[in-house]
Scaffold this active site. Structure first.
Site, PDB file in Angstrom:
ATOM      1  N   GLU A 294      40.878  53.109  68.718  1.00  0.00           N
ATOM      2  CA  GLU A 294      39.715  53.968  68.502  1.00  0.00           C
ATOM      3  C   GLU A 294      38.820  53.445  67.373  1.00  0.00           C
ATOM      4  O   GLU A 294      37.712  53.952  67.169  1.00  0.00           O
ATOM      5  CB  GLU A 294      40.153  55.407  68.203  1.00  0.00           C
ATOM      6  CG  GLU A 294      40.959  55.601  66.940  1.00  0.00           C
ATOM      7  CD  GLU A 294      42.455  55.356  67.102  1.00  0.00           C
ATOM      8  OE1 GLU A 294      43.221  55.882  66.266  1.00  0.00           O
ATOM      9  OE2 GLU A 294      42.860  54.649  68.040  1.00  0.00           O
TER      10      GLU A 294
ATOM     11  N   CYS B  10      48.004  38.827  63.769  1.00  0.00           N
ATOM     12  CA  CYS B  10      49.467  38.796  63.824  1.00  0.00           C
ATOM     13  C   CYS B  10      49.999  37.370  63.759  1.00  0.00           C
ATOM     14  O   CYS B  10      51.175  37.160  63.511  1.00  0.00           O
ATOM     15  CB  CYS B  10      49.969  39.489  65.083  1.00  0.00           C
ATOM     16  SG  CYS B  10      49.565  38.627  66.615  1.00  0.00           S
TER      17      CYS B  10
END
Length: 486
Positions: free
Chosen positions: A164, A269
């Site tokens: 979001e 990541c």
């Protein structure tokens, strides 16, 4: 369609700190409606010839290329990564769509003629039905495409729940899929928060789930999804090490650490967050070369084409990273370069942070153990190669790792022994290309199949094996013995 829950989240401009939009957060009921919609569309989509599905992917690839500048600008405005970095985000997603164009070949099964007297045997790969993806803020183009492209090419329909924080690019990608010829209902984008996630995990319609995010949430999604009988793959946190051997080209190693450690403000990541120089001489030389490079990093708004990196995604993310730097000082690490007080002229309310460099970090410190997800590089000194390799081997995360050396024996030993999913040899960010597979080990991944490459086809399909015999080759009478090869 417009949200009906009455709940909204702010979409921020990380450059200014201002709210630039609001995104409606779906209720569990709305998520269920999307899953029903996907299930209704999936049957006809799965019945399409694989080559027809491939042509939709081909058109989608072309449309993304036509709209790449718009997509990159939209991505940078909500995420904060620079526009060149946004182009890379988009391109690595497109490459998986290009891989999915080969789905007619990738779905081919196996066939054995005359497996027994008058018996033929063959296998088919069939779609699992409705799949879902729960994707993170840091790659709002790449990871959604890693999920929905192979899933849809395999004949599934898909429910995507993007972050979001930066929802516009996933929505725009869905529009381009429809423009490419994807039938209505095959791809559904549902913006939401934990309520939507739990609805995905508990849905009786959704059969498979792919997730990327923090390890704590990955474990939660994996456990609850599997408990509900779903096929689940979850990818979590990372603490990626780069070992620098005494024989390494130190200038190349420093270039690699600067790009891999600080690119995208460290919100990757696969970022290198731990440098492990072997030997005091190597460590001292590394710090000497790294320090001025970190001090001279060019930080700017996401629209600055010359910036090395832009702001972090939110104010909360900025304060979290600063908190880790404070913690590292308290733990006794030496802060060689301090970027906490950086302010961007004209963008004083943006979420900017200068590069930070720690030396003398040890394995018992939290700044070593935990994923910081910011522009912070820790140097952990090792006396020997064996001492160096034990650091990533013993860490709870096993996403990526790298070694810089001129010694082929050392590199080969490292690649064979290391218990990490993705390994770079003189490559700082060893993200495999789309036709190989992406995935970590240990607590960086949950599930036995990875993202993209052949594993994605395996994940989004089930294998059905058919044994057939026609009447002319059948014996009369009942058979009471289990069939064998004899």
């Amino acid at each position: 369609m417009a949200g009906k829950s009455g709940r909204f989240a702010d979409v921020l401009n990380p450059n200014t700190g201002e709210v630039q939009a609001k995104v409606a957060l779906a209720s569990a009921e709305e998520l269920h409606d999307a899953a029903v919609n996907a299930a209704e569309a999936q049957v006809a989509w799965a019945a399409k010839n694989p080559q027809v599905r491939a042509r939709v992917m081909m058109k989608f690839v072309a449309l993304v290329a036509e709209n790449k500048n718009e997509l990159a600008e939209l991505l940078s405005l909500e995420h904060g990564k620079t526009i060149p970095d946004s182009h890379g985000d988009i391109q690595r997603g497109v490459e998986v769509a290009e891989f999915a164009v080969g789905i007619p070949h990738l779905l081919k099964g196996e066939y054995t003629d005359s497996a027994g007297p008058g018996i033929d045997m063959y296998s088919m790969r069939q779609p699992i039905g409705v799949a879902a993806g729960i994707t993170p803020f840091n790659f709002p183009a790449m990871i959604p495409m890693w999920k929905f492209c192979p899933a849809i090419a395999c004949g599934n329909s898909f429910v995507l729940k993007p972050s979001e924080r930066d929802p516009s690019v996933p929505m725009r990608l869905a529009e381009l899929m429809i423009e490419a010829g994807l039938p209505a209902g095959v791809l559904n984008v549902v913006n939401g928060d934990k309520e939507s996630v739990d609805a995905i995990l508990d849905s009786e319609i959704i059969q498979g789930i792919g997730f990327v995010g923090s390890t704590a949430i990955a474990e939660y999604v994996y456990s609850r999804g599997c408990a509900n009988g779903k096929r689940v793959q979850c990818f979590g946190g990372a603490k990626n090490h780069m070992i620098i051997m005494p024989d390494a080209d130190l200038d190349q190693a420093v270039d690699a650490l600067i790009g891999a450690g600080y690119g995208s403000a460290g919100e990757r990541c696969m970022a290198i967050s731990v440098a492990v120089p072997v030997g005091e001489a190597t460590a001292n030389a590394l710090i000497e070369k790294l320090t001025p490079r970190v001090e001279s990093l060019r930080i700017g708004p996401s629209t600055d084409m010359e910036a090395d990196y832009g702001p972090l995604v939110t104010g909360e993310a900025l304060e979290r990273v600063k908190g880790y730097v404070d913690m590292g000082i308290d733990e006794g690490a030496k802060l060689v370069v301090d970027g906490r007080d950086f302010k961007m002229q004209g963008y004083e309310n943006g979420f900017f942070m200068g590069g930070c460099l720690f030396d003398n970090v040890t394995a018992d410190m939290r700044i070593y153990k935990e994923e910081i997800f910011g522009p912070v590089l820790s140097v952990v000194r090792a006396n020997t190669y064996e001492e160096a390799i034990e650091l990533p081997m013993n860490h709870e995360y096993g996403n990526g790792v790298a070694i810089y050396t001129r010694d082929g024996d050392a590199a080969r030993n490292f690649a064979n022994r290391i218990n990490i999913g993705m390994v770079g040899i003189n490559v700082p960010i060893p993200v495999p290309l789309a036709y190989h597979t992406f995935g970590g080990w240990k607590r960086s991944a949950f599930g036995d199949l990875n993202q993209h490459g052949p594993d994605s086809v395996r994940f989004y399909t089930r294998t059905k094996t058919v044994t057939s015999r026609w009447p002319s080759g059948m014996k009369e009478g009942a058979e009471f013995v289990i069939p064998t090869m004899s």
